[in-house]
Structures are given as structure tokens and as C-alpha cells.
Design a protein around this motif. Sequence first.
Motif, mmCIF file in Angstrom:
data_model
loop_
_atom_site.group_PDB
_atom_site.id
_atom_site.type_symbol
_atom_site.label_atom_id
_atom_site.label_comp_id
_atom_site.label_asym_id
_atom_site.label_seq_id
_atom_site.Cartn_x
_atom_site.Cartn_y
_atom_site.Cartn_z
ATOM 1 N N THR A 546 0.833 -1.209 0.000
ATOM 2 C CA THR A 546 0.000 0.000 0.000
ATOM 3 C C THR A 546 0.866 1.256 0.000
ATOM 4 O O THR A 546 1.992 1.262 0.521
ATOM 5 C CB THR A 546 -0.938 0.026 1.220
ATOM 6 N N ASP A 547 0.293 2.328 -0.569
ATOM 7 C CA ASP A 547 0.978 3.614 -0.682
ATOM 8 C C ASP A 547 2.323 3.484 -1.388
ATOM 9 O O ASP A 547 3.339 4.045 -0.966
ATOM 10 C CB ASP A 547 1.165 4.267 0.691
ATOM 11 N N VAL A 548 2.341 2.729 -2.478
ATOM 12 C CA VAL A 548 3.577 2.433 -3.199
ATOM 13 C C VAL A 548 4.219 3.736 -3.692
ATOM 14 O O VAL A 548 3.579 4.547 -4.360
ATOM 15 C CB VAL A 548 3.300 1.512 -4.400
ATOM 16 N N GLN A 549 5.485 3.927 -3.350
ATOM 17 C CA GLN A 549 6.215 5.125 -3.768
ATOM 18 C C GLN A 549 6.741 4.930 -5.191
ATOM 19 O O GLN A 549 7.537 4.031 -5.451
ATOM 20 C CB GLN A 549 7.377 5.394 -2.816
ATOM 21 N N ILE A 550 6.286 5.785 -6.120
ATOM 22 C CA ILE A 550 6.691 5.710 -7.521
ATOM 23 C C ILE A 550 7.383 7.022 -7.890
ATOM 24 O O ILE A 550 6.732 8.029 -8.133
ATOM 25 C CB ILE A 550 5.493 5.476 -8.460
ATOM 26 N N PRO A 551 8.727 7.040 -7.932
ATOM 27 C CA PRO A 551 9.417 8.262 -8.339
ATOM 28 C C PRO A 551 9.618 8.315 -9.847
ATOM 29 O O PRO A 551 9.570 7.289 -10.534
ATOM 30 C CB PRO A 551 10.758 8.143 -7.622
ATOM 31 N N GLY A 552 9.861 9.495 -10.344
ATOM 32 C CA GLY A 552 10.143 9.663 -11.762
ATOM 33 C C GLY A 552 10.257 11.129 -12.096
ATOM 34 O O GLY A 552 10.098 12.009 -11.246
ATOM 35 N N SER A 553 10.549 11.414 -13.358
ATOM 36 C CA SER A 553 10.624 12.803 -13.818
ATOM 37 C C SER A 553 10.101 12.882 -15.235
ATOM 38 O O SER A 553 10.240 11.933 -16.017
ATOM 39 C CB SER A 553 12.061 13.326 -13.752
ATOM 40 N N VAL A 554 9.469 13.994 -15.557
ATOM 41 C CA VAL A 554 8.891 14.207 -16.878
ATOM 42 C C VAL A 554 9.222 15.619 -17.334
ATOM 43 O O VAL A 554 9.565 16.492 -16.528
ATOM 44 C CB VAL A 554 7.356 14.019 -16.874
ATOM 45 N N ALA A 555 9.122 15.843 -18.638
ATOM 46 C CA ALA A 555 9.281 17.198 -19.160
ATOM 47 C C ALA A 555 8.081 18.037 -18.751
ATOM 48 O O ALA A 555 6.956 17.550 -18.673
ATOM 49 C CB ALA A 555 9.409 17.149 -20.678
ATOM 50 N N CYS A 556 8.327 19.323 -18.470
ATOM 51 C CA CYS A 556 7.243 20.229 -18.106
ATOM 52 C C CYS A 556 7.675 21.659 -18.422
ATOM 53 O O CYS A 556 8.804 21.903 -18.852
ATOM 54 C CB CYS A 556 6.878 20.088 -16.625
ATOM 55 N N VAL A 557 6.794 22.594 -18.199
ATOM 56 C CA VAL A 557 7.090 24.011 -18.382
ATOM 57 C C VAL A 557 6.770 24.706 -17.066
ATOM 58 O O VAL A 557 5.646 24.626 -16.559
ATOM 59 C CB VAL A 557 6.266 24.618 -19.532
ATOM 60 N N ALA A 558 7.760 25.363 -16.477
ATOM 61 C CA ALA A 558 7.578 26.095 -15.224
ATOM 62 C C ALA A 558 8.008 27.534 -15.435
ATOM 63 O O ALA A 558 9.120 27.798 -15.904
ATOM 64 C CB ALA A 558 8.394 25.449 -14.105
ATOM 65 N N ASN A 559 7.105 28.474 -15.104
ATOM 66 C CA ASN A 559 7.376 29.895 -15.329
ATOM 67 C C ASN A 559 7.737 30.174 -16.782
ATOM 68 O O ASN A 559 8.594 31.014 -17.085
ATOM 69 C CB ASN A 559 8.486 30.397 -14.405
ATOM 70 N N GLY A 560 7.123 29.426 -17.687
ATOM 71 C CA GLY A 560 7.340 29.639 -19.109
ATOM 72 C C GLY A 560 8.621 29.047 -19.651
ATOM 73 O O GLY A 560 8.925 29.213 -20.834
ATOM 74 N N ILE A 561 9.395 28.303 -18.836
ATOM 75 C CA ILE A 561 10.686 27.761 -19.258
ATOM 76 C C ILE A 561 10.589 26.241 -19.332
ATOM 77 O O ILE A 561 10.151 25.591 -18.376
ATOM 78 C CB ILE A 561 11.804 28.153 -18.267
ATOM 79 N N PRO A 562 11.003 25.625 -20.459
ATOM 80 C CA PRO A 562 11.022 24.161 -20.529
ATOM 81 C C PRO A 562 11.991 23.596 -19.498
ATOM 82 O O PRO A 562 13.114 24.073 -19.359
ATOM 83 C CB PRO A 562 11.518 23.877 -21.955
ATOM 84 N N THR A 563 11.570 22.613 -18.748
ATOM 85 C CA THR A 563 12.417 21.989 -17.737
ATOM 86 C C THR A 563 11.883 20.587 -17.482
ATOM 87 O O THR A 563 11.202 20.013 -18.326
ATOM 88 C CB THR A 563 12.442 22.842 -16.456
ATOM 89 N N PHE A 564 12.197 20.019 -16.359
ATOM 90 C CA PHE A 564 11.697 18.705 -15.974
ATOM 91 C C PHE A 564 11.140 18.806 -14.562
ATOM 92 O O PHE A 564 11.557 19.676 -13.788
ATOM 93 C CB PHE A 564 12.801 17.648 -16.038
ATOM 94 N N CYS A 565 10.213 17.945 -14.247
ATOM 95 C CA CYS A 565 9.566 17.978 -12.941
ATOM 96 C C CYS A 565 9.497 16.579 -12.353
ATOM 97 O O CYS A 565 9.328 15.598 -13.086
ATOM 98 C CB CYS A 565 8.139 18.531 -13.046
ATOM 99 N N GLY A 566 9.618 16.497 -11.030
ATOM 100 C CA GLY A 566 9.398 15.237 -10.353
ATOM 101 C C GLY A 566 7.922 14.868 -10.362
ATOM 102 O O GLY A 566 7.049 15.743 -10.308
ATOM 103 N N VAL A 567 7.639 13.579 -10.470
ATOM 104 C CA VAL A 567 6.258 13.105 -10.465
ATOM 105 C C VAL A 567 6.092 12.003 -9.419
ATOM 106 O O VAL A 567 5.372 11.033 -9.627
ATOM 107 C CB VAL A 567 5.830 12.596 -11.861
#
Length: 764
Positions: A546-567
Motif C-alpha cells: 500500500t501507498d507504493v512510492q513511484i518516483p520519476g521525472s517528466v518534461a514540463c514548463v515552469a514559469n514559461g521555461i522548458p524543464t523537468f519535474c518530479g512526479v
Amino acid sequence: MAQEIAADANSADAAQEFQDEGAIIVTARRREERLVDVPIAVTAYSGEQLLQRGATDVTDIAQTTPNTTLEASRGTNSTLTAFIRGVGQQDPVSGFEQGVGIYLDDVYLNRPQAAVLDIYEVERIEVLRGPQGTLYGRNTIGGAVKYVTRQLPQEFSLKARAAYGSYNQIDGIVTASAPLNDIVRVGGSVARLTRDGFGENLTTGLDNYDKDIWAGRASVELGGYGEPVLIRLTGDYTKDKSNPRGGHRLVVGQLSNAPVLSDVYDTRGGLIDPAQEVEAYGLSMNVSADLGAGLTLRSISAWRQDDSASPIDFDALPAVDVDVPAFYRNEQLSQEVQLLYDDGGALQGLIGFYYLDAKADTQFDVRLFTTLAGLTGFTEANVDTETYAVFGDFTFDLTEQFSLSVGGRYTWDERTGSILRQNYLGGGSPVFGGAGVPFGSPLTNFNGKEDYRKFTPRASLSFQPTIDHNLYASYSKGFKGGGFDPRGVGVNAPDLDGNSLLSDAEISDFLSFDPETVESYEIGYKGNLLNGDLYVALAAFRMDYTDVQIPGSVACVANGIPTFCGVVSNAGKARFQGVEVEANARLARDLLTGGDRMNLALSGGYIDAKYKEYITNIAGLGPTDVADFRQVQNTPEFTGSATLSYSTDLGDGELAVSGTGSYRSKTYQFEIPNPFFDQDGYALFDANIVYTAPGDRFSIGLHGKNLLDKRYKTSGYTFVAADPITGDLALNNGQVIPTLGKEGTLTAFYGNPRQVFVSATVNF
């Protein structure tokens, strides 16, 4: 499986009695026991057995251990990815705790960096499957791998071992020890392990998948061998200067049209700074004192540190596009105290205390120069752990046939996180020698703390109708604390649209993830059959996760700048259930000596691993259950192996021949299936021929690994567009669509190709 394993010189007489009976001896429950008596699923390997099979590091044992994955993590040479029965952790950055505990001489290794332990002067390795924590060390939710080095002998000893083989493999190990008086002994080993690369970096000219390691261990021992007190002081050091391990692109470059290379061990990544280097070292003191009246006091004190510099070129092309220079700095201080009771009567057990203070610091750039000239996303994540635990485990013999074991652990975890994410423009961040200057305000500037407390019980009931048969049922609960997402964007989260700032409490809630738990149920049988000629172990298990921890990262846009975000998320619920079998059959024996002449060892595992609930946040839909479209990573449905060995007299010496075939069914590298990465089932074949001279004066061996030269993927990186629910890749005219960088990142890493080498050992 190991035929004769003794763990403690203070119990040498009892161990010899067991060995004379041909039993298998382990210390899975912190006391010497025949393997058939232990109500735990455990696989054991002796140091001699590992040498006979030409094992080079701890990952080799995964081939013959049911439902177990041990491999070098993606883009690294010595960081370990470990999964047992579907439970593990693939992400090695700070903030994510490992699901499988790795122990070096009873010292828990808090981080996976430098945990691909090379095999030299090892006494034994034990693999315990299922949650652990009521008997020793850190609570581990999936299982434990225990690496135990040899105790120093009572007499002077000098041994040298060398190997030469494919890809210019040259290994040398020298081990020496000597008694200073009746109770003090000193000794140590020095190892030099080298190999040319399996492939080449076509951009830098460096070997790819090479090996360049210096390692050493030193020990001072006082007492033991009949003395009531044994004090063992040990130190170890490893320096890995192997080249960066570059990945193999699985698709054509979307901007450069760079073709897919024909050799999967070749790469074209251009990042070489910082220079690849891993340095790890530690000190420990293990004290065991016989207090009399069946009481033994043990103390395990340890300090460890490791520092890694890793240049990882995600897209494996020369352009500065998703280039990630990284530093990992880890330090830990631990103290464990145990009081054991065993007076030979109906009650045996222990109580213990464990303390760990660990610091895990990660720094890395993500350079996206082709996306925006000189754009770099810098992350510094310091996630520290302070934990206390008290535990106990007792076994009571209800009758001569029935015994009941109960145990429990109470854990206090305190996680402290300091996370900074800052964009730079005009080059890399100053931390990595770049000329970039800050671009905008930090995406994350977070300091927080969380506490986690949990009681985890264990119980088992054993029935032994005779001394050689054991039927058991057990229940245990595992727990892994929560933490902070080191890649999280905590300013304009969660929609990252820049429209609203969150409060400090909301940022902390968004960056943190909850603990996970496993409830494990197991029934099993262990038996010595046919007058000891056949050992069989069967286990059936079910784990509710239960409550399995699934880390990862994906492309995203923050404050108008292309970057990556944790998910990172606590995805929900999973159910793992399956069966395991291990058998060791003596097919023929020497009629004069009774020793083994032909032996067949079998192992098999089946696991039905499924997510029952997998909640993810999908744009336009909100929280969505996608369990039907997700798979459990690094967990093949079927694993199996067969090892046939034969030994015969050759003159006054002995010739031993063995061959191993192992199989792993289809393996998913990520929770989201990916046709480029998912590895279909495959088989590996190894063989060994070893001659041992009379009196064990010297031995010489010929070893072959992966003899059919099978190519198989072990891990990779992906940043391409996919359907958020099904995971199906989005294509444009048949080509993948990059989500981070311009070339598209679908980069794989592979297991070792065929290797053949000779080894020689001389005892002076």
C-alpha cells in the motif's frame, strides 16, 4: 546453494558438527542454524562456491536466486538497483530510500552508490526474501542481501589470486594475515580489477563499459577461537575510475538524424565533465561477548562515506542536449546493540537497538542548450535521515515438533530535506564549473522536516515432524518511511502555470510523499530427503503493498521555461503473490569418501505482480486510476536456473566442472510499458572448469559467462511523448516526439556480453 557455511568462530565446534552431517548452515536469524530449521525464504552462497563459479560481483547471484533482480543502475558502474519479490527502488538520487537492504559485515548501506560489491575474500552471501527488521539493522520492506567477509585465520596466511580474460580483463588480489600473539590477528586484502570496454564512445574515444577499480580491506581481530570476546575492527576502501557508462540510442536522432548504432555497447555522448569517479570507504567495529548463562552481547558500530562524480549524457549524442553532470555525496554513522539469549533450552531470542544518522546530498545540472541557448536546470537536494529503532524476536519450542516465533519493531524516522532548483542561462551552473547566471527566481527553495513512526510485527509457526522436515507459516509487516521529491517544483505547483503561489505548508505537502507498507504472508516447506542427498525448499507468498512510492521525472514548463519535474506519488495499492522452489540433489557420490561427485542445483520463481490501484494526476482529468495500464518494474514473472556440477580426482588433486543455465521472462524497465525498453525473456549460460591441487596449494580455472553472447537490456532513460493513461508512444510520421531536448531520449543499457577468463589462486 552453499553446502557448508559457518558464521562465527565462537561457535566453530557446533558448526563443524553440522558440517559433518552435510547440513547447510546460515545465520538468517542471528544464530547458527541448519537452513532446514529456518522459517524464512533464504538463499545462501559460500565464498568457495562463488569462486568456483567465477562470480565477479554481487549482481551475479541474481541469476540463481528466485524472484530477485540485482544490477548496476542506468548510467552508472557501481550503483546498485535491487528488487526482491517486486519490491525495490530504481531511482538512486537522495530522497528515495532503497526497498532492499544491502549489508556489508552486518553494516547497513544506506545508499545504493558503490553498492555493487566486488566479490573477493567473501565468507558467504545470504539473500533473505520478504520484509526484515525484527532481527537486526534497518527495517527493509522487500528483503536483504548480506555480504559477509572472511574472519582472519589463527595461523599465518598469504594468498594471491589473478585472472585474465576477454576485453583484456586483468584482475589481481593479494590477501595476507598473521597472528601477533595468541589473541591478536591482523590482515587485509588489496584488489586491482581492470577491463577494457565492451564498446567505445565514438565521440570521446573512451572505452565504454570498462572497469578500473582499486579496492582494499584491512582487519584487526582480538579474541575469538574459544575466547569469550571477539572484537573485529575493519576498514575498507574502493576507488572506481572507470569511464562514464554511455547508453545506446534506440531511435534515430530527431534533430540530427543520427542513425542507431549497430553495436549496443557503443555510444556517442559528448559529456565528460566531471570526470567519472566513485570513492567509498568505511570503518566498523563488531564486538561479540559471551556473558554466560546463554547470553551474548553484540555491538556493531560503523561510519561510512562515499563520493561519486557522474557525467550522464541522457540522449547519447554529442550536442549539449539533456546532458546531466552529477555529484552524489553520502555519509552515515550507525550503532547497533543486541542482547541474544540461547541456553539450549526451549527459548531463544534477542532484543536490539538501532541508530542511523545519514546524509545524502545530490547535485546535478540538466543542460538543454538546444532547447534554449545556454539553458541549464540545476538541482541541489540534501535529504538527511535520522532513525531510531527497538526490536525483538523470540522463538519458543512449544513441543519437540512445534515452535512459535514472534517479533516486532518500532521505528522512528526523521527526514530533513533542503531542495534548491534554479535555472541558469549562458552555460552550466557554477557548481559544475559553468558560466551560467541565475535566470529567474528559484523554482524550488525548500527546507522541511517530516517524522514517521511505525510498529511492524512478525510471527511464524513451524512444525517439524522429524529433524529433517519443516513446515512453516509466517506473517510479517514491512515499512519504508516517506520523504521529499528532490526534483520537485515547489513554487508554482501543482499546475506549474505561474498563476498562483502556494503557502509553505502547501509546498511541503506537494514535495513530500508518504510511507509505504507491505503485509507479507508465507507458507513453506524445507526438507532433507533421501538420506541427505536431496534438499528441497518450497515457499508460497502473498504481499499486499500500500501507498507504493513511484518516483520519476517528466518534461514540463515552469514559469514559461522548458524543464523537468518530479512526479513522485504514492500510487496506491499492489498485490504480489507467487511461489519459489530451490533444490539441491546429490546425483552421485564417491563411495570411498562420501564426498559429492555429481550435483544438480535448481531454483525457480513465479510471481504474479499487479497494481490494484495506481492514481496519477492527468491534465484535464485530475486524479485517475491507471492500474490496468501499469506494470511492476524489474520483476519478471518467471525466473529459474539449473546448475550441474561434477568433480573427480585428477592425480592427487581434484577437477571440478560446472555449468549453469538461467532464465528470466519478460521484464518491464518502467511502470509504463515501452516497446523499446521492455526486455523479452532470455536465457544465459555459464560454465566453469577448476583444478585444485592437493592440500589446496593452488587452483587454476577456466570460466565462461554468457557463452551464447546474449544481448539484453537492464535499464534506460526515456523522454518522449506518450499517452498519459495507456503509455502508448505518440508518433509523428512514425517518429517519436521529444518531450525534453530536441533529439528524443530513448537510451538503453545492456548486460555484459560473453566473457571468458582464466583464474589462478596460490596459497603460500
